[in-house]
Design an enzyme around this catalytic site. Structure first.
Site, mmCIF file in Angstrom:
data_model
loop_
_atom_site.group_PDB
_atom_site.id
_atom_site.type_symbol
_atom_site.label_atom_id
_atom_site.label_comp_id
_atom_site.label_asym_id
_atom_site.label_seq_id
_atom_site.Cartn_x
_atom_site.Cartn_y
_atom_site.Cartn_z
ATOM 1 N N LYS A 40 -1.406 -9.382 2.867
ATOM 2 C CA LYS A 40 -0.667 -8.940 4.075
ATOM 3 C C LYS A 40 -1.568 -7.978 4.845
ATOM 4 O O LYS A 40 -2.213 -7.109 4.256
ATOM 5 C CB LYS A 40 0.644 -8.267 3.679
ATOM 6 C CG LYS A 40 1.399 -7.649 4.872
ATOM 7 C CD LYS A 40 2.858 -7.378 4.582
ATOM 8 C CE LYS A 40 3.166 -6.083 3.870
ATOM 9 N NZ LYS A 40 2.739 -4.849 4.564
ATOM 10 N N ASP A 53 0.838 -1.202 0.000
ATOM 11 C CA ASP A 53 0.000 0.000 0.000
ATOM 12 C C ASP A 53 0.876 1.255 0.000
ATOM 13 O O ASP A 53 0.367 2.377 -0.052
ATOM 14 C CB ASP A 53 -1.015 -0.002 1.155
ATOM 15 C CG ASP A 53 -0.361 -0.103 2.510
ATOM 16 O OD1 ASP A 53 0.878 -0.196 2.575
ATOM 17 O OD2 ASP A 53 -1.100 -0.077 3.520
ATOM 18 N N SER A 54 2.201 1.062 -0.008
ATOM 19 C CA SER A 54 3.114 2.184 -0.253
ATOM 20 C C SER A 54 2.878 2.758 -1.653
ATOM 21 O O SER A 54 3.357 3.847 -1.969
ATOM 22 C CB SER A 54 4.583 1.758 -0.086
ATOM 23 O OG SER A 54 4.849 0.603 -0.853
ATOM 24 N N GLU A 80 -1.672 -5.513 8.551
ATOM 25 C CA GLU A 80 -0.858 -4.900 9.611
ATOM 26 C C GLU A 80 -1.543 -5.113 10.963
ATOM 27 O O GLU A 80 -2.733 -4.799 11.122
ATOM 28 C CB GLU A 80 -0.699 -3.402 9.352
ATOM 29 C CG GLU A 80 0.098 -3.104 8.099
ATOM 30 C CD GLU A 80 0.343 -1.610 7.889
ATOM 31 O OE1 GLU A 80 0.002 -0.801 8.776
ATOM 32 O OE2 GLU A 80 0.888 -1.262 6.824
ATOM 33 N N ASP A 138 -1.080 -6.022 -0.091
ATOM 34 C CA ASP A 138 -1.544 -5.394 1.150
ATOM 35 C C ASP A 138 -3.039 -5.195 1.134
ATOM 36 O O ASP A 138 -3.591 -4.671 0.150
ATOM 37 C CB ASP A 138 -0.889 -4.000 1.298
ATOM 38 C CG ASP A 138 0.386 -4.055 2.098
ATOM 39 O OD1 ASP A 138 0.535 -4.950 2.947
ATOM 40 O OD2 ASP A 138 1.252 -3.180 1.878
ATOM 41 N N GLU A 176 9.001 -4.261 10.686
ATOM 42 C CA GLU A 176 9.479 -2.984 10.155
ATOM 43 C C GLU A 176 10.039 -2.097 11.261
ATOM 44 O O GLU A 176 9.384 -1.858 12.289
ATOM 45 C CB GLU A 176 8.312 -2.272 9.425
ATOM 46 C CG GLU A 176 8.718 -0.930 8.835
ATOM 47 C CD GLU A 176 7.762 -0.409 7.767
ATOM 48 O OE1 GLU A 176 6.826 -1.124 7.371
ATOM 49 O OE2 GLU A 176 7.973 0.743 7.329
HETATM 50 O O1 KIV Z 1 3.625 -1.118 1.618
HETATM 51 C C1 KIV Z 1 4.815 -1.487 1.655
HETATM 52 O O2 KIV Z 1 5.614 -1.186 0.767
HETATM 53 C C2 KIV Z 1 5.249 -2.288 2.799
HETATM 54 C C3 KIV Z 1 6.711 -2.571 2.942
HETATM 55 C C4 KIV Z 1 7.435 -1.357 3.344
HETATM 56 C C5 KIV Z 1 6.993 -3.715 3.838
HETATM 57 O O3 KIV Z 1 4.442 -2.692 3.587
#
Ligand code: KIV
Length: 269
Positions: free
Chosen positions: A118, A49-50, A120, A88, A187
């Site tokens: 994934k 989600d980055s 969180e 994510d 992280e």
């Molecule tokens: O969203 C992302 O890029 C991440 C990584 C930094 C692990 O969760």
């Protein structure tokens, strides 16, 4: 490297930890870079989600939507032949209740063709994780600095430096393992804590800013290739300076147009 894999699955990642082979993981959000990342031999591609920051220019990861994540994941999956593709679940699509979480995960798997999701958080989202796993969808956990909680933390600094938070992190990691997560991203936590978690837990621990004593490493592609410039955490190793190289190339293109030297005789019909 002790074993070569034609196709990475969650089972291969466990095997890699068991035999002591490190796991490589990198983000990708589009077809073109995903193909390059996959051909480079990266084991896990994270549609993170980055993308909210890197692709859309938002300050945080919070605004990205499920539809946008599915769009990115569908583009990535079309290019990938070897890597495991993990997506994510974006903010707001799994925290309210486990039914919402399951529906979000199913949409990602069905509409993008990705291989895992994934989420969180630790024990507080256990019902969501359990329901997703019960539906046959592999889940990767994410602990430590969890960017979707940035407004709770108030800072992007290292997490779990204090004993209480470190203890909670170890408890959460053991819990995620117990309920069936296949791996955990850790992280920005002290390397000694990450080492302890990786030793005490059988599933792979993949670090970002978590030192070298874990089972694998993940970075954001655009940071690794130097397309981003302002983001300079200690854990980031840049392997290229693509930002400046692109500015050189594009400004040369612009100059050539203005000089009238592009296209030349061989570049026209
Ligand atoms: O969203 C992302 O890029 C991440 C990584 C930094 C692990 O969760």
């Amino acid at each position: 490297m002790k074993k070569v894999y034609k196709r990475i699955t969650v089972k291969s990642l466990q095997e890699m930890k068991d035999i002591g082979d490190k796991i490589s993981m990198l983000t990708s959000y589009d077809y073109t870079t995903a193909g390059i990342v996959d051909k480079s031999g990266i084991d896990v591609i994270l549609v993170g989600d980055s993308a909210s920051n890197i692709m859309a220019g938002h300050e945080t990861t919070l605004p990205i939507t499920l539809d946008q994540m599915i769009y990115h994941a569908s583009s990535v999956i079309r290019a990938v032949k070897r890597a495991l593709v993990v997506v994510d679940l974006p903010f707001g699509t799994y925290q309210s209740d486990s039914q919402a979480a399951l529906e979000s995960a199913i949409r990602i798997m069905k509409e993008s063709g990705s291989h895992a999701v994934k989420l969180e958080g630790g024990k507080q989202i256990k019902e969501s994780i359990k329901r997703i796993i019960n539906a046959g969808i592999p889940v990767m956990g994410h602990l430590g600095l969890t960017p979707q909680s940035i407004y709770k933390f108030g800072t992007y600094t290292v997490r779990a430096k204090e004993e209480e938070e470190a203890k909670q992190l170890v408890t959460d990691a053991k819990y995620l393992e117990k309920i069936g997560c296949f791996a955990i991203v850790l992280e920005k936590v002290p390397s000694s804590l990450a080492e302890k978690v990786a030793k005490e837990i059988k599933i792979p621990i993949i670090g970002i800013g978590a030192g070298n004593k874990v089972d694998g490493q993940v970075l954001v592609l655009h940071d690794l290739i130097g397309m981003t410039k302002e983001f300079n955490p200690r854990f980031l190793r840049r392997y290229m300076n693509l930002h400046d190289d692109m500015i050189d190339a594009i400004s040369n293109f612009s100059k050539d147009i203005k000089k009238g030297s592009f296209p030349n005789k061989n570049e026209q019909y």
